[in-house]
Design an enzyme around this catalytic site. Structure first.
Site, PDB file in Angstrom:
ATOM      1  N   SER A 170       5.432  -3.750   2.443  1.00 16.06           N
ATOM      2  CA  SER A 170       6.612  -2.798   2.489  1.00 16.06           C
ATOM      3  C   SER A 170       7.279  -2.520   1.104  1.00 16.06           C
ATOM      4  O   SER A 170       6.477  -2.077   0.340  1.00 16.06           O
ATOM      5  CB  SER A 170       7.738  -3.405   3.403  1.00 16.06           C
ATOM      6  N   ASP A 221       4.647   1.669  13.970  1.00 14.57           N
ATOM      7  CA  ASP A 221       5.426   1.910  12.798  1.00 14.57           C
ATOM      8  C   ASP A 221       4.892   3.571  12.597  1.00 14.57           C
ATOM      9  O   ASP A 221       3.886   3.790  11.729  1.00 14.57           O
ATOM     10  CB  ASP A 221       4.984   0.993  11.446  1.00 14.57           C
ATOM     11  N   HIS A 248       6.999  -2.227  12.083  1.00 15.69           N
ATOM     12  CA  HIS A 248       6.852  -2.296  10.847  1.00 15.69           C
ATOM     13  C   HIS A 248       6.344  -3.546  10.228  1.00 15.69           C
ATOM     14  O   HIS A 248       5.177  -3.668   9.296  1.00 15.69           O
ATOM     15  CB  HIS A 248       8.231  -1.765   9.982  1.00 15.69           C
TER      16      HIS A 248
END
EC number: 3.-.-.-
Length: 270
Positions: A170, A221, A248
């Site tokens: 991320s 995700d 995610h």
């Protein structure tokens, strides 16, 4: 007359006994009616129908130490050193550096069991608190791509890390992707987990990066995971693992599957 009185006393006694029994039973009846059964609680969402299984315990006792690297900014990190099956420290098969997402810190990898698992599998594991997260203070000195690359270089050089495998979920893509562009030859492997910043690399730049890469993302995700997957598969030397039913932060939803994929990838590198 005597029989009538005797019968009446018997009836009164039975009524009194029934009253006492009812009084004694009422608290448990009231408690039972106020607390739903486990099945009802599951339907109501008060508890999980199937709690997630805990990570399998390591047969070796692993010590995760912490440290603070001085500089601007100072960098907090956690480290687990590799050991053999008897718990004796050994030379690492590989070195691995783990970054983190916006909602997490280096402690995530300790609590998830990733650091201990890597160390017990023969790998040196280093997890870094990025500036402004966990125990690393924020700094105005890391606002550009080059400054973030320099920060990672400083961290690796100070701790004697050479040719590591870099894991980047991320938000940490702001650090990992510029580093990959400029210093891919210094990485033994790359493990992006739905990172940001993948659109900032051109197809030719992707093609020029030969670092072995394990692309991991969650099936659910559909935003950043799907977008980063579409871009990262332009890397010529890649493998893809999509974790079914994961969001995610797929490593949190499916830790066993994540760890299995990670160890399998590492075993092919050393």
């Amino acid at each position: 007359m005597m029989n009538f009185l005797r019968n009446r006393l018997v009836v009164l006694g039975l009524v009194l006994l029934a009253t006492v029994l009812l009084y004694l039973l009422l608290p448990s009846m009231r408690q039972g009616s106020m607390e739903p059964s486990l099945e009802v609680q599951q339907r109501m969402g008060l508890m999980a129908a199937t709690p997630p299984p805990p990570p399998p315990p390591s047969s070796v006792n692993i010590t995760v130490r912490t440290g603070q690297l001085p500089g601007d900014p100072p960098l907090f990190f956690r480290e687990a050193l590799p050991v053999d099956s008897a718990g004796r420290q050994i030379l690492p098969r590989l070195q691995m550096v783990l970054l983190h997402g916006q909602a997490f810190t280096s402690k995530t990898w300790e609590e998830l069991g990733t650091l201990s698992l890597l160390a017990s599998s023969g790998y040196q594991a280093l997890a870094l608190d990025l500036p402004g997260y966990g125990n690393s203070p924020d700094s105005e000195s890391v606002k550009s791509d080059q400054s973030r690359v320099d920060l990672l270089k400083r961290f690796l050089e100070a701790l004697g890390v050479r040719a590591p495998v870099l894991l980047s979920p991320s938000m940490s893509g702001h650090y990992a992707l510029p580093f990959l562009q400029r210093h891919s030859a210094q990485l033994h492997g790359f493990v992006p987990i739905a990172p940001v910043g993948t659109r900032g690399i051109t197809p030719q730049q992707y093609h020029d990066i030969q670092t072995p890469t394990l692309i991991i993302y969650g099936e659910l995700d559909t935003n950043l995971g799907a977008q980063s997957h579409k871009n990262l598969i332009q890397l010529p030397n890649h493998t893809v693992v999509k974790l079914a039913g994961a969001r995610h932060a797929c490593y949190m939803d499916k830790p066993r599957e994540f760890h299995r994929a990670l160890l399998d990838f590492l075993s092919k590198l050393d």
